[in-house]
Design an enzyme around this catalytic site. Structure first.
Site, PDB file in Angstrom:
ATOM      1  N   SER A  20       0.799  -1.235   0.000  1.00  0.00           N
ATOM      2  CA  SER A  20       0.000   0.000   0.000  1.00  0.00           C
ATOM      3  C   SER A  20       0.827   1.278   0.000  1.00  0.00           C
ATOM      4  CB  SER A  20      -0.924   0.032   1.212  1.00  0.00           C
ATOM      5  OG  SER A  20      -1.928  -0.940   1.066  1.00  0.00           O
ATOM      6  N   VAL A  42       1.134  -3.855   4.015  1.00  0.00           N
ATOM      7  CA  VAL A  42       1.080  -5.151   4.713  1.00  0.00           C
ATOM      8  C   VAL A  42       2.342  -5.982   4.548  1.00  0.00           C
ATOM      9  CG1 VAL A  42      -1.428  -5.442   4.797  1.00  0.00           C
ATOM     10  CG2 VAL A  42      -0.145  -6.234   2.799  1.00  0.00           C
ATOM     11  N   TYR A  75      -3.164  -2.354 -10.916  1.00  0.00           N
ATOM     12  CA  TYR A  75      -3.184  -2.167  -9.456  1.00  0.00           C
ATOM     13  C   TYR A  75      -2.373  -3.252  -8.739  1.00  0.00           C
ATOM     14  CZ  TYR A  75      -5.066  -1.855  -4.707  1.00  0.00           C
ATOM     15  OH  TYR A  75      -5.206  -1.761  -3.342  1.00  0.00           O
ATOM     16  N   TYR A  88      -4.674   2.986   7.578  1.00  0.00           N
ATOM     17  CA  TYR A  88      -5.916   2.248   7.715  1.00  0.00           C
ATOM     18  C   TYR A  88      -6.741   2.850   8.863  1.00  0.00           C
ATOM     19  CZ  TYR A  88      -2.936  -0.822   5.022  1.00  0.00           C
ATOM     20  OH  TYR A  88      -2.067  -1.308   4.102  1.00  0.00           O
ATOM     21  N   LYS A 126       0.551   3.394  -2.981  1.00  0.00           N
ATOM     22  CA  LYS A 126      -0.595   4.268  -3.248  1.00  0.00           C
ATOM     23  C   LYS A 126      -0.210   5.745  -3.221  1.00  0.00           C
ATOM     24  CE  LYS A 126      -3.784   0.817  -1.515  1.00  0.00           C
ATOM     25  NZ  LYS A 126      -4.416   0.234  -0.326  1.00  0.00           N
TER      26      LYS A 126
END
Lengths: 304, 304, 304, 304
Positions: free
Chosen positions: A64, A258, A189, A240, A67
């Protein structure tokens, strides 16, 4: 500036022997096989001086954290138009991300949750000729490091098992907030998430966000204002459902993955990357969180 | 028994000239092109005497009405084990169906909402050798009518645009509540929804549910207890978010579809099918609802 | 008609020795002190013939069963205007009743959940001169039993501890869906819930709903249509989050209370009341649910 | 340091003539009667040098800004124990605050939303001998200004109409997260919200948060760490559902109130208060938001 190397050494010793470092992600074999003992820290200050310890040069799956980089590229492509398709508010609720999408008619809460990042991926698929190749080139360019690459096995495993992402992408499509083919967008993605980088490479890449939009080679990729916005998003939405907790305990903008990596930064001062694969219940690196909390305490440096 | 033909004639005249019959479904061209003036009613009593008026012999897309039939077939295959994978409670909330799935760990609220019907489809894909062929055979057998078939164009259009169903199926998969491949299950699901039947054929098929599990030819497909359960589900969950309203105004178990069809029934007495493609805001046939309310009022027959 | 007394005897023996009858409600001392061994059944058929066994003449706190009676009285006062202020759909979601109120701008899902019953209470407070006295008179009249009364201690305990009801009433007030003073409405509401009745008295009262709106003395209190509507609501909404399960397993309209009572009925046939204070996890009498399931199975009588 | 007075003058001129400044809060007469033309700004730097323009010395109802001050006092009383009863995450969802309370068993998302502030009020009611008097003394002490006081009329109006707060407090009580009597806690809460202060007084008070916990007179009220935490909370949770937007556009910790006031600050640098009663759709001062965005742009000072 404090003596960063001394601080890193101290923290490394303190946190190396944490009794419970949490559980390594197991949803794909490529992550499940990583040793929970891996542990590296790298810090790069605004003067480009680097401090590091442990496995700071070993590559891992950034997941992540990517992103932030696709968001940066999308903003460099279409600027503020990004915000027509994704909001900038924290997502709040942990357990019903898709529900929020339904309530808010297909506009994801922010670009750092999965649904939002899938919309950003869709923008890049529209804007780029060869999305996977072009995005990788962008990351290599801002980091100044041509060796960074994707981990194809990770990408393939995500593709075979990432059903919640298929669900999110199809829901976005049903609301008209995905312009390209679902499978094409998700292919990009899953590749972006498979980016493999070391703590050292992450610092070189995120230098952009402490240097007002200019990379290590002083090339400008984002405006001052754009950087300010991305940093604000990292602070409010980067962890998160633990974003508030992180702002509260650490007080730095940052982003976790993660794979066990966390990047954080103090604008105009330094950026720091930690890697330790054991995750807490919210999916953030246990040791990484501890390291960053100690770092801002010992250095007395935070945005608050 | 009241004089059903006279009652149907009266209701047909009354409701034929409703000023606002709602909007025909437009999400796929095959439904969008149907005339909103189509209107047929058929009623079959327990003695197999049939009453009818209007376009009662013209086939239309039964859509969600098929969910009752796949549920019946799944129960005839694996019995009560169905309830390990889907609940029997009304879904309540209109706008966050996927959210409910998230909150309830992938167990759909009931088998008559899309997510639940997709789980039922998955059961049939597991149980049947040739799911599409075998399910069609089942419907033909209970109706005693070998001419019933799928509308391939409808199935293909749904397949190309049913993104919310892809989202639901992937979400179910992520919770482990879909055993087969997502695309294989949805292929079957889109075909089942494309079943093309007339009011007359629907009555012949649903005779099973007023006749304690035995079809027109007196062959037993379901136990008395299973029929009771399916009828209870139709009453509490058969009309999307208007189930309570329907129970309240009509007082019969039933099931509607976006093709404009509604089937309803009074156990041991009669079943009735109405077709009128204009839908109200909740997605149920406007004229169909009016017809059934008048029917229970004029005949003074309802379960309450 | 089947031999009801024989059936009741059989069921009573079967269920008297259930190993786990659940837990008695403990939120107020008046309920907590009731023995979990209490167990009575009464059935009254349309011919006014009564069948019974066990503690069927002992009074207990009817609690939520009273919601059906206040609804009946409100409908007899203002008719269909009731539906301007409360909906008729099942509430679905167990854990966020207040959330539904927020989403739906203060219109409760139905009159049988607490928020809906508080709106009904508000209607009665507006319509009646002396609400508590007049409502009790209404119950006495339809049952033909002048000995029925409130349990003041229960009412006072609820008043001192019913914080969720205070929350619901204030939320309704904030949306303008409570016309009278919050405390005045809740005072009436807590009294209505404290009604103390035996299984026998409940049957005499609910006879109205199997007899098309006429009480035992054949006085008409509700129209045929109003009774049909109330029965439909009991079926879809009468058992908290277990309404679907009850319709499915039992197949009769009914209403339960946390005092351990359940009333159920087959229109034009019979009404039945069971009392056994042990509750299952959804808050319905464990033994009561078992009794009613066996009753519809052994008698082969249900609306489905 | 930039020339703040020049910047304030520029911004004041720019924003004084905004065509649409939003609507003044009308839910109580005391707020509804305030002129939408009121407009003042005050900025206090770490050197205690003050810059100001417009109605900066006129008192107004600080409303939710008081939540930061009660939180500060609660932390000074019981330290980190505060976090046993309230979380630190953004609330995300605008429309179902009570629902979140239900989902999370009575633990409010953060101390800056109403439910959280009511828990903080409850803590103060437990800890203080005379809560209203003692809290006012605390505010006067940190500001060094003995003239600050409550507006009794505002408090009384809130008390008569704040039904959602009654709902929230009762819900908290039902979960055991309110130790004192609901009405006693709300009485204090409505008084705290009625605090009447000018932009100038707000700056003098919030100096504490830019000066590492020490007030203008250098008395220490909070630890460095406590201040860091409160500042983090203001950034992530200080602007209702516009927290992300504010962090994004302004990039400063802050808190707004429906009286039209906003306070924001840059730790170790300056704090600033703006007052303009017209509110945007999210309930924040329209002109206030514009002023602060311009301020961080023109001064090039923000935490990002």
């Amino acid at each position: 500036m404090p003596d960063f190397q001394k601080i890193l050494n101290t923290i490394y010793e303190e946190t190396k022997h944490l009794s419970d470092t949490g559980k390594v992600a197991t949803y794909i074999p490529e992550l499940a096989s990583i040793s929970g003992n891996k542990f590296g820290i790298c810090l790069l200050d605004i003067e480009k001086k680097s401090y590091h310890i442990g496995d700071f040069e070993e590559s891992f799956s950034v997941q992540s954290i990517s992103k932030v980089l696709t968001l940066a590229m999308a903003m460099s492509c279409i600027g503020e138009k990004v915000w027509d398709r994704v909001d900038v508010e924290p997502s709040g609720d942990p357990f019903n991300h898709l529900s929020l999408l339904e309530q808010e008619n297909g506009i994801p809460r922010n670009p750092l949750i999965n649904a939002g990042a899938i919309v950003i991926a869709d923008i890049l698929v529209s804007e780029l000729k060869e999305p996977k190749k072009d995005f990788l080139a962008f990351v290599r360019q801002i980091s100044g490091d041509p060796t960074i690459s994707y981990d194809e096995n990770v990408a393939k495993s995500e593709k075979a098992t990432g059903f919640k992402n298929y669900a999110a992408a199809n829901l976005l499509k049903s609301y008209g907030n995905l312009k390209n083919d679902v499978l094409e967008v998700l292919d990009f993605y899953f590749y972006q998430c498979s980016l493999s980088m070391s703590c050292s490479q992450l610092c070189n890449t995120f230098y952009l966000f402490i240097n007002r939009g200019k990379c290590r080679q002083q090339q400008e990729f984002l405006t001052v204002n754009q950087v300010k916005r991305i940093n604000a998003l990292m602070l409010t939405c980067g962890f998160y459902d633990e974003a508030g907790e992180f702002a509260f305990r650490v007080g730095l903008p940052g982003k976790s993955g993660v794979g066990g990596g966390i990047v954080a930064l103090l604008p105009k001062n330094f950026c720091v990357a930690v890697w330790s694969p054991g995750l807490n219940k919210k999916g953030n690196s246990t040791r990484g969180m501890a390291v960053l909390e100690r770092l801002t305490t010992l250095s007395d440096l935070s945005i608050f």
